[in-house]
Design an enzyme around this catalytic site. Structure first.
Site, PDB file in Angstrom:
ATOM      1  N   ASP A  35     -19.043 -38.475  -4.616  1.00 31.31           N
ATOM      2  CA  ASP A  35     -18.554 -37.890  -5.634  1.00 31.31           C
ATOM      3  C   ASP A  35     -18.265 -39.190  -6.388  1.00 31.31           C
ATOM      4  O   ASP A  35     -17.713 -39.580  -6.969  1.00 31.31           O
ATOM      5  CB  ASP A  35     -17.771 -36.351  -5.608  1.00 31.31           C
ATOM      6  CG  ASP A  35     -17.161 -36.450  -4.835  1.00 31.31           C
ATOM      7  OD1 ASP A  35     -16.283 -37.151  -3.716  1.00 31.31           O
ATOM      8  OD2 ASP A  35     -16.282 -35.167  -5.199  1.00 31.31           O
ATOM      9  N   ALA A 118     -10.879 -25.185   4.858  1.00 31.97           N
ATOM     10  CA  ALA A 118     -12.089 -24.439   5.309  1.00 31.97           C
ATOM     11  C   ALA A 118     -13.284 -25.629   4.923  1.00 31.97           C
ATOM     12  O   ALA A 118     -14.474 -25.498   5.071  1.00 31.97           O
ATOM     13  CB  ALA A 118     -12.779 -23.428   4.975  1.00 31.97           C
ATOM     14  N   SER A 123      -7.807 -25.484  -3.135  1.00 29.88           N
ATOM     15  CA  SER A 123      -7.443 -26.272  -3.934  1.00 29.88           C
ATOM     16  C   SER A 123      -7.718 -26.544  -4.865  1.00 29.88           C
ATOM     17  O   SER A 123      -6.641 -26.253  -6.048  1.00 29.88           O
ATOM     18  CB  SER A 123      -6.692 -27.517  -3.161  1.00 29.88           C
ATOM     19  OG  SER A 123      -7.388 -28.619  -3.141  1.00 29.88           O
ATOM     20  N   ASP A 167     -15.232 -30.552  -6.979  1.00 24.88           N
ATOM     21  CA  ASP A 167     -14.582 -29.356  -6.445  1.00 24.88           C
ATOM     22  C   ASP A 167     -14.688 -29.213  -7.781  1.00 24.88           C
ATOM     23  O   ASP A 167     -14.488 -27.467  -8.513  1.00 24.88           O
ATOM     24  CB  ASP A 167     -13.350 -29.369  -5.917  1.00 24.88           C
ATOM     25  CG  ASP A 167     -13.836 -30.153  -4.302  1.00 24.88           C
ATOM     26  OD1 ASP A 167     -15.089 -30.207  -4.349  1.00 24.88           O
ATOM     27  OD2 ASP A 167     -13.234 -30.809  -3.645  1.00 24.88           O
ATOM     28  N   TYR A 214      -9.352 -38.447   4.842  1.00 24.26           N
ATOM     29  CA  TYR A 214     -10.034 -38.627   3.491  1.00 24.26           C
ATOM     30  C   TYR A 214     -10.006 -40.329   3.225  1.00 24.26           C
ATOM     31  O   TYR A 214     -10.453 -40.166   2.274  1.00 24.26           O
ATOM     32  CB  TYR A 214      -9.977 -36.913   3.205  1.00 24.26           C
ATOM     33  CG  TYR A 214     -10.643 -37.229   1.457  1.00 24.26           C
ATOM     34  CD1 TYR A 214     -11.953 -36.977   1.912  1.00 24.26           C
ATOM     35  CD2 TYR A 214      -9.712 -37.722   0.804  1.00 24.26           C
ATOM     36  CE1 TYR A 214     -12.837 -36.383   0.380  1.00 24.26           C
ATOM     37  CE2 TYR A 214     -10.925 -37.728  -0.237  1.00 24.26           C
ATOM     38  CZ  TYR A 214     -12.376 -37.326  -0.965  1.00 24.26           C
ATOM     39  OH  TYR A 214     -13.217 -36.805  -2.101  1.00 24.26           O
TER      40      TYR A 214
HETATM   41  C1  GLA Z   1     -13.278 -33.301  -0.873  1.00 23.47           C
HETATM   42  C2  GLA Z   1     -13.069 -33.987  -1.799  1.00 23.47           C
HETATM   43  C3  GLA Z   1     -14.220 -33.633  -3.027  1.00 23.47           C
HETATM   44  C4  GLA Z   1     -15.428 -34.753  -1.851  1.00 23.47           C
HETATM   45  C5  GLA Z   1     -15.763 -33.678  -1.015  1.00 23.47           C
HETATM   46  C6  GLA Z   1     -16.644 -34.836  -0.021  1.00 23.47           C
HETATM   47  O1  GLA Z   1     -14.015 -31.474  -0.957  1.00 23.47           O
HETATM   48  O2  GLA Z   1     -12.424 -32.864  -3.099  1.00 23.47           O
HETATM   49  O3  GLA Z   1     -13.745 -34.279  -3.918  1.00 23.47           O
HETATM   50  O4  GLA Z   1     -15.456 -36.008  -1.833  1.00 23.47           O
HETATM   51  O5  GLA Z   1     -13.977 -33.921  -0.220  1.00 23.47           O
HETATM   52  O6  GLA Z   1     -17.626 -34.919  -0.300  1.00 23.47           O
END
Ligand code: GLA
Length: 385
Positions: A35, A118, A123, A167, A214
């Protein structure tokens, strides 16, 4: 679940709430770490949801309580950022204020059955539910796209997680029974019915440094893009690198940047192909691409973890058509495609559940949580009476 949130609100703040909203967690079928690189994702909402109920509070202040710890906290929403989940709600208020949609002050209670840490976007469920409830309290009618933006910026700008938009988008736009193919660079999307049998294994492990890992991956991708764009000035996103020129990545980028780019470029292609298979109900081919996706996340993106790999291996061994980690990784959940509905799917599912459960217990001395996934609806207002 509003009644639970309403009861919590009453006991914490001594009166009834006036507005409520809820939003779901999500599971991503395929397309992870694409994304924020301008690629596609294919998430669907879970039935598990977060509910926010709210009522007017003292101007400049937020009164907050959640079933997570049951503590009532009072924070200034224009003051220093608090720690923990309160930071997300403060971020929401500040972003709503930019749109003229923040109440002067509010009390807010949260309940949730979305598992935390998880990889199921708890969030985003929190920020979307809180934003919808607080905007309603201010009397503003927030368009869906602004709701996505407020929730995303609350996490990105205030909580400091450099997340993409997957998300929050699915939490707002999901429909029951469907996944959403979202092209993150253009915002174009397509709904696809999900008619196969899908299960989820929560490993109960989360990497405590997941947020910093991340952010580090995202920085690596930005640096890979900057290097590639020096020679190819038209390249706007890492996901736009042509798959036909994948071999060049290794020559043009140092380690580990080329490996990260390998994942993003191949995952982009896989996700678009997988969406086409899903739309035609071709679950077997879909599952193969899920397997390739997991292997790429493990090998190139280096974001898997031993419990996830163990579950994926056990599921494949027991005959799953596809298994992969879902979400950011470094812990969390595994998504398993058992097969198309009907046929030998029920007995295969029983075998997969047995094998995964047994292997996991043997390795970790406790049981994983295994549930059937059904695509649920997106954010919605809830009744307060
Ligand atoms: C987390 C982030 C998303 C995406 C995923 C991995 O959930 O909030 O924006 O980058 O990781 O695909």
């Amino acid at each position: 679940m509003p009644h639970q949130a309403i009861a919590l609100f009453r006991s914490a703040f001594g009166g009834p709430p006036t507005q409520a909203a809820s939003a779901p967690g999500r599971i991503n079928l395929i397309g992870d770490h694409t994304d924020y690189n301008g690629g596609p994702v294919l998430p669907m909402a879970l039935l598990e949801r977060t509910t926010a109920v709210t009522g007017p509070g003292e101007a400049g202040w937020l009164g907050l309580v959640s079933t997570r710890d049951g503590r009532v906290e009072r924070v200034r929403w224009d003051g220093p950022l608090p720690s923990g989940w309160s930071a997300y709600v403060v971020g929401v208020m500040r972003e709503l204020a930019r749109h003229g949609a923040a109440p002067p002050g509010a009390d807010l209670a949260l309940t949730s059955d979305v598992p935390i840490g998880a990889g199921l976007a708890s969030s985003a469920a929190l920020t979307v539910a809180a934003a919808a409830a607080l905007a309603a309290l201010s009397g503003a009618a927030l368009p869906a796209d602004v709701l996505v933006e407020v929730a995303h910026r609350a996490e990105y700008e205030h909580a400091g997680v450099r997340c993409g938009i997957m998300d929050q988008t699915i939490a707002v736009h999901a429909r029951a029974g469907q996944a959403l193919l979202l092209e993150c660079a253009t915002g174009r999307s397509r709904r696809i019915a999900v008619r196969g049998r899908v299960i989820r294994v929560d490993t109960g492990t989360s990497h405590e440094l997941a947020a910093s890992a991340y952010n580090a991956r995202r920085a690596e991708c930005e640096s890979a893009l900057a290097r590639l764009a020096r020679a190819e000035p038209g390249l706007r996103h890492l996901a736009d690198w042509p798959p036909s020129r994948i071999r060049e990545l290794r020559r043009r980028l140092p380690a580990p940047l080329w490996a990260r780019a390998m994942h993003v470029v191949t995952e982009t292609q896989r996700t678009r192909t997988a969406a086409a298979f899903l739309a035609r109900g071709r679950w077997r081919e879909f599952g193969r691409l899920m397997n390739a996706s997991h292997d790429s996340l493990r090998r190139w993106y280096d974001c898997s973890a031993p419990p996830l790999d163990l579950v994926v291996r056990a599921a494949r061994r027991a005959g799953a058509w596809g298994a992969r980690l879902t979400g950011a990784g470094w812990g969390g959940a595994v998504l398993i495609v058992v097969g198309a509905t009907g046929g030998g799917t029920a007995s295969r599912e029983a075998r997969i559940v047995r094998t995964v459960d047994r292997s996991f217990r043997r390795a970790y001395g406790r049981a994983p949580t295994i549930t059937v996934v059904q695509p649920g609806p997106g954010a919605r207002p809830e009744r307060v009476i």
